[in-house]
Design a protein around this motif. Structure first.
Motif, PDB file in Angstrom:
ATOM      1  N   ASP A  88       0.927  -1.375   0.058  1.00  0.00           N
ATOM      2  CA  ASP A  88       0.016  -0.112   0.019  1.00  0.00           C
ATOM      3  C   ASP A  88       0.879   1.364  -0.041  1.00  0.00           C
ATOM      4  N   CYS A  89       0.349   2.402  -0.315  1.00  0.00           N
ATOM      5  CA  CYS A  89       0.862   3.641  -0.161  1.00  0.00           C
ATOM      6  C   CYS A  89       0.842   3.790   1.270  1.00  0.00           C
ATOM      7  N   ALA A  90      -0.360   3.738   1.702  1.00  0.00           N
ATOM      8  CA  ALA A  90      -0.312   3.999   3.113  1.00  0.00           C
ATOM      9  C   ALA A  90      -1.005   2.542   3.850  1.00  0.00           C
ATOM     10  N   ALA A 134       3.092   6.044   7.960  1.00  0.00           N
ATOM     11  CA  ALA A 134       3.018   7.500   7.799  1.00  0.00           C
ATOM     12  C   ALA A 134       3.319   8.019   6.497  1.00  0.00           C
ATOM     13  N   LYS A 135       2.939   9.216   6.213  1.00  0.00           N
ATOM     14  CA  LYS A 135       2.992  10.020   4.766  1.00  0.00           C
ATOM     15  C   LYS A 135       3.364  11.094   4.876  1.00  0.00           C
ATOM     16  N   PRO A 136       4.310  11.548   4.020  1.00  0.00           N
ATOM     17  CA  PRO A 136       4.549  12.940   3.782  1.00  0.00           C
ATOM     18  C   PRO A 136       3.408  13.837   3.084  1.00  0.00           C
ATOM     19  N   ARG A 137       3.202  14.984   3.367  1.00  0.00           N
ATOM     20  CA  ARG A 137       2.121  15.692   2.795  1.00  0.00           C
ATOM     21  C   ARG A 137       2.489  16.895   2.122  1.00  0.00           C
ATOM     22  N   HIS A 251       9.510   0.134   4.981  1.00  0.00           N
ATOM     23  CA  HIS A 251       8.506   1.237   4.661  1.00  0.00           C
ATOM     24  C   HIS A 251       9.628   2.689   4.849  1.00  0.00           C
ATOM     25  N   GLU A 252       8.599   3.733   4.291  1.00  0.00           N
ATOM     26  CA  GLU A 252       9.434   4.977   4.463  1.00  0.00           C
ATOM     27  C   GLU A 252       9.793   5.258   5.933  1.00  0.00           C
ATOM     28  N   GLY A 253      11.140   5.800   6.209  1.00  0.00           N
ATOM     29  CA  GLY A 253      11.344   5.892   7.570  1.00  0.00           C
ATOM     30  C   GLY A 253      11.112   7.453   7.652  1.00  0.00           C
ATOM     31  N   GLY A 283      12.039   9.463   1.535  1.00  0.00           N
ATOM     32  CA  GLY A 283      11.055   9.980   0.541  1.00  0.00           C
ATOM     33  C   GLY A 283      11.571  11.056  -0.446  1.00  0.00           C
ATOM     34  N   GLU A 284      11.241  11.487  -1.473  1.00  0.00           N
ATOM     35  CA  GLU A 284      11.453  12.431  -2.430  1.00  0.00           C
ATOM     36  C   GLU A 284      11.415  13.824  -1.573  1.00  0.00           C
ATOM     37  N   ARG A 285      10.698  14.068  -0.771  1.00  0.00           N
ATOM     38  CA  ARG A 285      10.179  15.260  -0.165  1.00  0.00           C
ATOM     39  C   ARG A 285      11.389  15.409   1.239  1.00  0.00           C
ATOM     40  N   THR A 286      12.015  14.381   1.640  1.00  0.00           N
ATOM     41  CA  THR A 286      12.788  14.514   2.811  1.00  0.00           C
ATOM     42  C   THR A 286      14.198  14.006   2.700  1.00  0.00           C
ATOM     43  N   VAL A 306      16.618   5.807  -1.125  1.00  0.00           N
ATOM     44  CA  VAL A 306      16.315   7.061  -1.357  1.00  0.00           C
ATOM     45  C   VAL A 306      15.529   7.220  -2.617  1.00  0.00           C
ATOM     46  N   LYS A 307      14.447   7.851  -2.593  1.00  0.00           N
ATOM     47  CA  LYS A 307      13.728   8.201  -3.692  1.00  0.00           C
ATOM     48  C   LYS A 307      14.175   9.396  -4.677  1.00  0.00           C
ATOM     49  N   LEU A 308      14.383   9.364  -5.909  1.00  0.00           N
ATOM     50  CA  LEU A 308      14.862  10.453  -6.568  1.00  0.00           C
ATOM     51  C   LEU A 308      13.722  10.787  -7.732  1.00  0.00           C
ATOM     52  N   THR A 337      14.111   5.523  -8.254  1.00  0.00           N
ATOM     53  CA  THR A 337      13.700   6.539  -9.151  1.00  0.00           C
ATOM     54  C   THR A 337      12.322   6.586  -9.607  1.00  0.00           C
ATOM     55  N   ARG A 338      11.540   7.921  -9.473  1.00  0.00           N
ATOM     56  CA  ARG A 338      10.228   7.998  -9.588  1.00  0.00           C
ATOM     57  C   ARG A 338      10.032   9.268 -10.412  1.00  0.00           C
ATOM     58  N   MET A 339      10.346   9.240 -11.870  1.00  0.00           N
ATOM     59  CA  MET A 339      10.692  10.135 -12.421  1.00  0.00           C
ATOM     60  C   MET A 339       9.209  10.456 -13.679  1.00  0.00           C
ATOM     61  N   MET A 369       5.285   4.550 -10.065  1.00  0.00           N
ATOM     62  CA  MET A 369       3.952   5.114  -9.599  1.00  0.00           C
ATOM     63  C   MET A 369       3.854   6.575  -9.226  1.00  0.00           C
ATOM     64  N   HIS A 370       5.033   7.009  -8.502  1.00  0.00           N
ATOM     65  CA  HIS A 370       4.818   8.461  -7.860  1.00  0.00           C
ATOM     66  C   HIS A 370       4.834   9.614  -9.082  1.00  0.00           C
ATOM     67  N   GLY A 371       5.513   9.367 -10.191  1.00  0.00           N
ATOM     68  CA  GLY A 371       5.753  10.403 -11.011  1.00  0.00           C
ATOM     69  C   GLY A 371       4.484  10.441 -11.997  1.00  0.00           C
ATOM     70  N   MET A 411       6.511  -1.097  -6.276  1.00  0.00           N
ATOM     71  CA  MET A 411       5.003  -0.767  -6.598  1.00  0.00           C
ATOM     72  C   MET A 411       4.057  -0.360  -5.414  1.00  0.00           C
ATOM     73  N   GLU A 412       2.997   0.264  -5.745  1.00  0.00           N
ATOM     74  CA  GLU A 412       1.972   0.485  -4.866  1.00  0.00           C
ATOM     75  C   GLU A 412       0.873  -0.593  -5.433  1.00  0.00           C
ATOM     76  N   LEU A 413       0.699  -1.578  -4.476  1.00  0.00           N
ATOM     77  CA  LEU A 413      -0.463  -2.525  -5.080  1.00  0.00           C
ATOM     78  C   LEU A 413      -1.335  -2.959  -3.899  1.00  0.00           C
ATOM     79  N   VAL A 441      -4.669   7.269   0.252  1.00  0.00           N
ATOM     80  CA  VAL A 441      -3.766   8.202  -0.129  1.00  0.00           C
ATOM     81  C   VAL A 441      -3.536   8.030  -1.676  1.00  0.00           C
ATOM     82  N   ASP A 442      -2.454   7.252  -2.065  1.00  0.00           N
ATOM     83  CA  ASP A 442      -2.361   7.020  -3.457  1.00  0.00           C
ATOM     84  C   ASP A 442      -2.967   5.656  -4.000  1.00  0.00           C
ATOM     85  N   PRO A 443      -3.272   5.657  -5.382  1.00  0.00           N
ATOM     86  CA  PRO A 443      -3.997   4.516  -5.892  1.00  0.00           C
ATOM     87  C   PRO A 443      -3.107   3.579  -6.260  1.00  0.00           C
TER      88      PRO A 443
HETATM   89  C1  PEP Z   1       5.646   6.921  -1.354  1.00  0.00           C
HETATM   90  O1  PEP Z   1       6.306   6.122  -1.654  1.00  0.00           O
HETATM   91  O2  PEP Z   1       4.320   6.788  -1.075  1.00  0.00           O
HETATM   92  C2  PEP Z   1       5.881   8.393  -1.467  1.00  0.00           C
HETATM   93  C3  PEP Z   1       5.416   9.448  -0.812  1.00  0.00           C
HETATM   94  O3  PEP Z   1       6.677   8.481  -2.439  1.00  0.00           O
HETATM   95  P1  PEP Z   1       7.514   9.761  -2.981  1.00  0.00           P
HETATM   96  O4  PEP Z   1       8.532  10.091  -1.749  1.00  0.00           O
HETATM   97  O5  PEP Z   1       8.526   9.404  -4.141  1.00  0.00           O
HETATM   98  O6  PEP Z   1       6.839  11.097  -3.314  1.00  0.00           O
END
Ligand code: PEP
Ligand code: CO
Length: 465
Positions: A88-90, A134-137, A251-253, A283-286, A306-308, A337-339, A369-371, A411-413, A441-443
């Motif tokens: 899952d995304c979350a 936990a999710k970044p927003r 999981h995302e730390g 995550g990409e944001r952190t 690390v997400k790029l 990578t999530r381009m 998924m995330h791009g 994948m998010e599945l 959160v994400d599909p």
């Molecule tokens: C995620 O993996 O759900 C996510 C928020 O990804 P990203 O950090 O790549 O945006």
């Protein structure tokens, strides 16, 4: 190594982990760094009390398992294995039921059997599970009809329901995140030693598919697997011995209060491990070089990712390698990578080349998924199956062009029959999204879409072999 060889790692746990050594104090240095995407806990004493309880609690994973995963990721980086991460995304507390967890594990195991056959190589299986709470927003607050409340940050922080009480961050949720992760891991350990990944089931997995333009492509692969399995069985191959698989938790730390409280010292080596999961990613944001997340994860010995995204530069990538993997430990660092499908063919090559030319070895994993997130005309946050596939294909093309290694898929599945992603053999259209859109959160790809993707990737991998 046979990928499905029974592993006795569950029986070989190393319990010599300590929560009290002084080395753990240095882990707190992240608190001095810019901290983003952290909840504002309303009561500092309550947070500290829960953190202390977590510090005294048993670790969820063990150093020996974590090291074993690092070895597996290292082989993927060398092209001797392929990583599959999915879930899952979350995760949510409400959906952490036996059925849902089993369906997710089954989906990942089925995808992995398909990929194992297609690639003729072991698949390193990781669930985005047992900690993905936990999710970044994009904003700290959300406004609906003139009412502004804190954003939902995942069940580990606050509730999804749009009320003041539910959206207030509650540190007791960190404890529930731990107990739910523990019960999820318990099922993961049980299911993956119970014959779930049995290759003899491959023909049955296909039965959920209906005839369509994509059908023949994977039907023939399923037939091939089936034939190979029968051939080996006829030769007296012992499939009972293949009933157990290694399955890791990732999981995302993100919530550093939680990650710090679950870190332990391995008394054999003095190394610090984050024992909330085997694999953690930033995550990409952190991923700021001077940020709290990079500081924290630099200090733990787990394999990390690390997400790029498309704005990442070679300089960013090399600086992250220097901070997170100064010793260049094989398997330590994965770049996910999530381009976006329209960017990957331009944005990925310079990164991969730059890293290769600097002599660093990382595992390159694609998150298709995330791009590729869009909003449908009827207002759903969704993705197109064809874009997801196109990014995966682009990922393979880039690596083929450069002679580098595509090491895996993120994948998010979900294992259930949801309708959140457009397209696939089920031909979900915009109206179809209304049928069963459940994600908070994400599909996510549903079970059929996940298997379809696995067959298509397997086909691609088999061309490489
Ligand atoms: C995620 O993996 O759900 C996510 C928020 O990804 P990203 O950090 O790549 O945006
Ligand atoms: Co997501």
């Amino acid at each position: 190594m046979n990928p499905l060889r029974a592993s006795s790692h569950v029986l070989e746990h190393d319990f010599s982990l300590s929560a009290s050594a002084a080395e753990l104090d240095s882990l707190a240095a992240w608190r001095e760094r810019p901290r983003i995407q952290q909840p504002t806990w309303p009561d500092e004493d309550a947070r500290a009390t829960v953190a202390e309880r977590l510090r005294q609690a048993p670790p969820l994973v063990f150093a020996g398992e974590v090291d074993q995963l690092a070895d597996r990721v290292a082989s993927a980086a060398r092209g001797e294995a392929f990583v599959l991460m999915g879930g899952d995304c979350a995760e949510t507390f409400a959906d952490s039921t036996a059925d849902r967890i089993r369906n997710k594990i089954r989906t990942i195991l089925q995808m992995s059997a398909v990929l194992t056959y297609g690639a003729s190589m072991p698949v390193v299986k990781m669930g985005r599970m047992a900690g993905q709470f936990a999710k970044p927003r994009s904003g700290d607050t959300e406004t609906r009809d003139g009412v502004t409340l804190p954003s939902y940050r995942g069940d580990g922080v606050n509730g999804f329901e749009f009320t003041e009480a539910s959206r207030l961050p509650d540190p007791e949720r960190l404890w529930r995140m731990y107990t739910t992760s523990a019960s999820t891991l318990n099922l993961m350990r049980a299911f993956t030693t119970g014959g779930f990944a049995d290759l003899r089931e491959v023909h049955a997995w296909n039965q959920g598919f209906i005839a369509g333009p994509e059908y023949a492509r994977y039907e023939s692969l399923a037939r091939d697997i089936d034939r190979a399995v029968r051939f080996m069985a006829a030769c007296g191959y012992d499939f009972e011995a293949l009933r157990s698989v290694e399955f890791y938790a990732a999981h995302e730390g993100l919530l550093l209060d939680y990650e710090e409280a679950l870190s332990r010292i391995d008394s054999r080596t003095g190394q610090v491990y984050d024992c909330s999961g085997h694999f953690l990613w930033i995550g990409e944001r952190t991923r700021q070089l001077d940020g709290a997340h990079v500081e924290f994860l630099a200090k733990v010995s787990n394999p990390i990712g690390v997400k790029l995204g498309p704005t990442a530069t070679v300089e960013d990538a090399l600086a992250l390698i220097d901070v997170l993997d100064p010793e260049r430990r094989p398997g330590r660092l994965t770049f996910i990578t999530r381009m976006g499908a329209d960017r990957i063919r331009d944005a990925l090559p310079p990164l991969v080349e730059g890293v290769r030319d600097a002599g660093a070895e990382v595992a390159w994993v694609t998150d298709p998924m995330h791009g590729n997130t869009i909003t449908s005309s009827n207002g759903y946050k969704t993705r197109r199956f064809e874009d997801i596939l196109d990014e995966v294909v682009g990922f393979f093309e880039v690596h083929e062009g450069l002679g580098t290694i595509p090491a895996g898929l993120h994948m998010e599945l979900t294992g259930d029959d949801v309708t959140e992603v457009l397209g696939g053999v089920g031909e979900i259209d915009e109206i179809g999204l209304e049928r069963r859109y459940e994600t908070l959160v994400d599909p996510r790809l549903n079970h059929r879409q996940s298997l379809e993707l696995a067959f298509l990737v397997a086909e691609r991998l088999s061309r490489r072999a």
